[in-house]
Structure formats: structure tokens, C-alpha cells
Design a protein around this motif. Sequence first.
Motif, PDB file in Angstrom:
ATOM      1  N   ARG A   1      37.605  23.630  38.965  1.00 51.05           N
ATOM      2  CA  ARG A   1      37.118  25.006  39.029  1.00 51.05           C
ATOM      3  C   ARG A   1      38.201  25.980  38.588  1.00 51.05           C
ATOM      4  O   ARG A   1      39.372  25.762  38.857  1.00 51.05           O
ATOM      5  CB  ARG A   1      36.698  25.364  40.457  1.00 51.05           C
ATOM      6  CG  ARG A   1      35.592  24.497  41.032  1.00 51.05           C
ATOM      7  CD  ARG A   1      35.271  24.941  42.441  1.00 51.05           C
ATOM      8  NE  ARG A   1      34.239  24.099  43.054  1.00 51.05           N
ATOM      9  CZ  ARG A   1      33.313  24.553  43.895  1.00 51.05           C
ATOM     10  NH1 ARG A   1      33.297  25.834  44.233  1.00 51.05           N
ATOM     11  NH2 ARG A   1      32.421  23.741  44.414  1.00 51.05           N
ATOM     12  N   PHE A   2      37.756  27.063  37.953  1.00 50.77           N
ATOM     13  CA  PHE A   2      38.666  28.144  37.609  1.00 50.77           C
ATOM     14  C   PHE A   2      38.993  28.973  38.850  1.00 50.77           C
ATOM     15  O   PHE A   2      38.351  28.849  39.898  1.00 50.77           O
ATOM     16  CB  PHE A   2      38.048  29.040  36.534  1.00 50.77           C
ATOM     17  CG  PHE A   2      37.868  28.360  35.204  1.00 50.77           C
ATOM     18  CD1 PHE A   2      38.960  27.827  34.528  1.00 50.77           C
ATOM     19  CD2 PHE A   2      36.612  28.258  34.618  1.00 50.77           C
ATOM     20  CE1 PHE A   2      38.809  27.207  33.292  1.00 50.77           C
ATOM     21  CE2 PHE A   2      36.443  27.636  33.385  1.00 50.77           C
ATOM     22  CZ  PHE A   2      37.548  27.109  32.728  1.00 50.77           C
ATOM     23  N   GLY A   3      39.986  29.849  38.709  1.00 47.08           N
ATOM     24  CA  GLY A   3      40.432  30.641  39.839  1.00 47.08           C
ATOM     25  C   GLY A   3      39.354  31.525  40.441  1.00 47.08           C
ATOM     26  O   GLY A   3      39.332  31.754  41.654  1.00 47.08           O
ATOM     27  N   SER A   4      38.441  32.045  39.621  1.00 43.77           N
ATOM     28  CA  SER A   4      37.356  32.853  40.158  1.00 43.77           C
ATOM     29  C   SER A   4      36.479  32.059  41.116  1.00 43.77           C
ATOM     30  O   SER A   4      35.900  32.614  42.051  1.00 43.77           O
ATOM     31  CB  SER A   4      36.483  33.410  39.025  1.00 43.77           C
ATOM     32  OG  SER A   4      37.142  34.451  38.336  1.00 43.77           O
ATOM     33  N   SER A   5      36.372  30.758  40.883  1.00 44.44           N
ATOM     34  CA  SER A   5      35.532  29.915  41.729  1.00 44.44           C
ATOM     35  C   SER A   5      36.241  29.464  42.998  1.00 44.44           C
ATOM     36  O   SER A   5      35.608  29.309  44.044  1.00 44.44           O
ATOM     37  CB  SER A   5      35.077  28.678  40.950  1.00 44.44           C
ATOM     38  OG  SER A   5      34.273  29.028  39.850  1.00 44.44           O
ATOM     39  N   THR A   6      37.542  29.222  42.915  1.00 41.79           N
ATOM     40  CA  THR A   6      38.277  28.775  44.100  1.00 41.79           C
ATOM     41  C   THR A   6      38.866  29.943  44.881  1.00 41.79           C
ATOM     42  O   THR A   6      39.125  29.827  46.080  1.00 41.79           O
ATOM     43  CB  THR A   6      39.442  27.847  43.716  1.00 41.79           C
ATOM     44  OG1 THR A   6      40.401  28.580  42.941  1.00 41.79           O
ATOM     45  CG2 THR A   6      38.947  26.643  42.927  1.00 41.79           C
ATOM     46  N   GLY A   7      39.124  31.072  44.203  1.00 41.96           N
ATOM     47  CA  GLY A   7      39.823  32.182  44.828  1.00 41.96           C
ATOM     48  C   GLY A   7      41.323  32.015  44.852  1.00 41.96           C
ATOM     49  O   GLY A   7      42.038  32.909  45.289  1.00 41.96           O
ATOM     50  N   VAL A   8      41.831  30.862  44.385  1.00 41.09           N
ATOM     51  CA  VAL A   8      43.268  30.612  44.401  1.00 41.09           C
ATOM     52  C   VAL A   8      43.872  31.216  43.137  1.00 41.09           C
ATOM     53  O   VAL A   8      43.936  30.583  42.090  1.00 41.09           O
ATOM     54  CB  VAL A   8      43.576  29.100  44.501  1.00 41.09           C
ATOM     55  CG1 VAL A   8      45.082  28.872  44.519  1.00 41.09           C
ATOM     56  CG2 VAL A   8      42.940  28.517  45.748  1.00 41.09           C
TER      57      VAL A   8
END
Length: 505
Positions: free
Chosen positions: A87-94
Motif C-alpha cells: 500500500r502507498f502512504g495514503s492507504s497506510t497513513g505512514v
Amino acid sequence: MSPGTVTLSVDPPAATEAPATGAPCPGCDVVLVTVCSLRRDHVGAYGEITGLTPALDSVASEGYLFSRAYAASNFTLAGLAATLTGRFGSSTGVTGWDKGLSESVPVLPEILGYYGYETGAFTIDAPSGFRPDYGLHRGFQRMEVFQAPRDTPDGRFQPGEIGPGGASAGPVVEWMRSRSGSRPLFAMFHTRTAHFPFVISDEGASDDPTGVHQMLWDAGKVQTSSSQAMPGMAGGTAQQGVVEIIGPDPLQVLVDKLGKPAVEAWREAYADSVARMDIDLQRVIDTIRASGRWDRTVLVVLGDHGESLNDHGELLHGDAYFDGVINVPLAIRVPGMPGKREPIGALVSQADVLPTLLEIVGAVSPAEIDGGSMLPLMRGEAAAIREIALVEGGVAKQIGPHPKGAVIALPFTLLRQQRGCGGAPGQDPPRLGGEPATCLYDVTADPGQTNNIARQKPEVVKELLARWGAFRAARGENAARTLTLDEAFVKELRQTGYDFTQSPR
């Protein structure tokens, strides 16, 4: 054991699934080596700078090399999170050092554990995100975060002899040797041997007229104040694990003052560290071969991000999103698959690693991931698997509503970054308040990214920003946990180039 070291052992899942029998390598061992700060052009297999990476080149010669693989961010934690979740950062929030992965997001070792794998993760005690703080430990039945050996930049002040190199690989090598062979293995080894400050000895520093070697050796010896810029990050004060750009990096000031000789000394120190890193990888390869499992082992070598080396006025990483930092090396070797002589030029991302590995070994990918399997590219069945790759977040503090990062849609790369576009005066379009600069490059016509064409192609800028915004709106689940980090880890981050306070939100 030092305060930041970790040793975890947990039981494997009770219930397991059988791999799909039609997979390219069902139930094969998987060894994932992630390399901190490795530039693609320093890997000999790409044909630019040769002679530094014979071990990595050997993996590429037997497998598949990707020339347009993009990191999911410009710093380690976010890159590893994308690699392990798909997942990209938008999906993980990390997207910053203060963010940890939510337990609701499946990770690669958890999934492989349900297919009967023994899983282990190994790295040195230094900022990487491979810690229980961040959630990337989930699914690893064995995790060792150990004291940096003397032959690494992080361990350069340890007592004792330097040795022949490769000490960072010791724990993963011992773990693989100790396995019985009755269950498949997933081993992940994160090496920081090529990471700033690059040097492992002050020998020869007195002969360096630029003083760069000595400053690299001394980096981290003296704690700087939280208001002073430090190398390796955007510099300045801190809030919630990310830093705000408020002043120049002192090493950048030195290098700029001394000019080309200092840049060359910096790059030579980096190249030396890349060669030492390759010894880590060679130890892993030798261990797999000696175990008799080479013909049953999928081996992946991946850069978590690259390094700037004074490209566009940035020495290290964590601020800008030029290709030297985000276009990372990726090599995959699969037993029974013939490999390709030439690098694969299709666009891929770190988010594509998880579904690729799961398909190779006959496991099912979780739903709602952003990545896609690279197997069709490797088999020659497809010319592309994605149109766009995202690069999100970073060390620099988010100011205002405009996210920083990059949208890759070959041949274009769109960068949104605070430092500007690094070109001639007048190339940067006007920006208001804290809005980041918008930089657009055609990396086919302009591989050095020196000609910002955002003004000439506003329609491309508009489309890519719109697609990024739509993705964030659809997938931005804010799944990450906001962390309050322990003092020992904060101290490590500061001494390695990341300076921030730990005020909770």
C-alpha cells in the motif's frame, strides 16, 4: 544489550493454508534484502558505476532487474511499510516518523505465516522503522534488532577491530543456518551499511584537504540543539515526529563552500560504503547456497530509498523527491524462471513487491492493496502493470493543506517539494504561503531533471494532481497510529540525522 536493541520470539499461527500448486515456486523460501540509501546508479548491473556491487549484480544476472522501480517515500519507514503492506502512504497513513502501522493492515510476514512459513527480521539498532514501535514487527516469529557492528557507519565508535566486513548479516545468517528445513523460510534483512555517515574509520581523514571525511566521522558525536539543522533531513525544530525546514544543513554549507573537491570526497565516501554493503549481501547468498536451498529460494534485493549526493543541492535524503532518491534498485531472482538480460523499464513500485512475492509462492494477496504483481512483466506477458506510482510523505514537516511527494506517470515525474525545483531562476511557478513548489520533468528527455516544464505543460500538472487527490480521497483511511517515541529511539534518530521532539498530538 543496548537500550534500543530488540529480540522477539513468537509462536507461528496454528492454522495454515497450502500454497497454490500452479505457482512459479510454490512454498519456496523467500529472502528479502532491503538496502538503506542505495542509489540505482551505483549498482553495476545498471551499467553506470560498475565494480561496487558484484553480489547484487550476480542476483540481477540470474533474475530480473527493474530500472523504473520507485520508492513509496524518501525515507526508510514509509518505504518499508509500503513494501510489507503493498500500500502507498495514503492507504497506510505512514508518511512520517511519528506514524506507526495500524493492526488492521495485513503485512507480508503475517500472510506467509498462515502458509506455514517461519519468518524472521534482522537489522541493526538504528533508525529504520523495524521496531515494535511502528508495527512492522507483526508476523515475524523472530525479530532481532541488534547493536551496530564495528564495520558499519552506525557502529564506527564501537571498540574492537573492524574486521573483513559483512558483520551486519551475522544474525540473519545464523538464523537461516539454524532452521531445520522442514518449513519454508521468509527472512528479511535490512542493511544500513551504505547509510550516512558512510565512513567506518577516521583513517585518512587527515589527508583529506576538504575536511569532509573528518566531518562524516564526527557526525553524531555531539548532540545538536533541536533548533539547529542536521544532515540527513530537512533540518530544524520538531513536531510530532517530522521536522520543519528552517535552515541549511551545516554539512551542505561546508560542501557548497569548498565546491567540487568536497562533493567528490562525499561521493567517494558513499561509494566505499556501497561496496561494504555488498559484502553483507554476499554473506546472505553464500549461506543460502551452502544450505542447499538456493534452488528453492526467491531472492529480492530492494533499495528503501536512494541518496542525493548533492544532486539539486541536497546531500542526503528526506527533503526532495528527485530520481536519485526515489528511483531505487530492484532485483528479483526466482528459481525455475530464466530471468532477463536487459533491465525491465516498465513502471513499478515498492507496493508491487508484496503481491509479486505472494503470487510467486502460491499465496493469496489481501484485498484493497495498491500494488500489483510484477510477474506479467517478468514473463513478458505485459508491457505495463500500472500507469502511476505515488511517493508520499517524508521527514519534512507537513505545512498547510498541500501534501508533499511525487506522482510518477512515465515519462513524467511530478514533484511537490518545499525546496523548489533546483533549476534556473524563474523556472519555479509562483507559489503562495507554505505551498510546495511544483516541478514537472520528462525523465526520458531530461533524465537529470534539470528542466522544469510545469509552466509548459499545465494540463499534465493538473491531471496528475487531480489523480493523486482522487486517490487520497478514496484510499486515505488514516490507518496509522500516532506515536510517542521512547527517549532512546529519539536520541538515535537525532544522532543519525532526524531531529524532532516527541510531543503527542
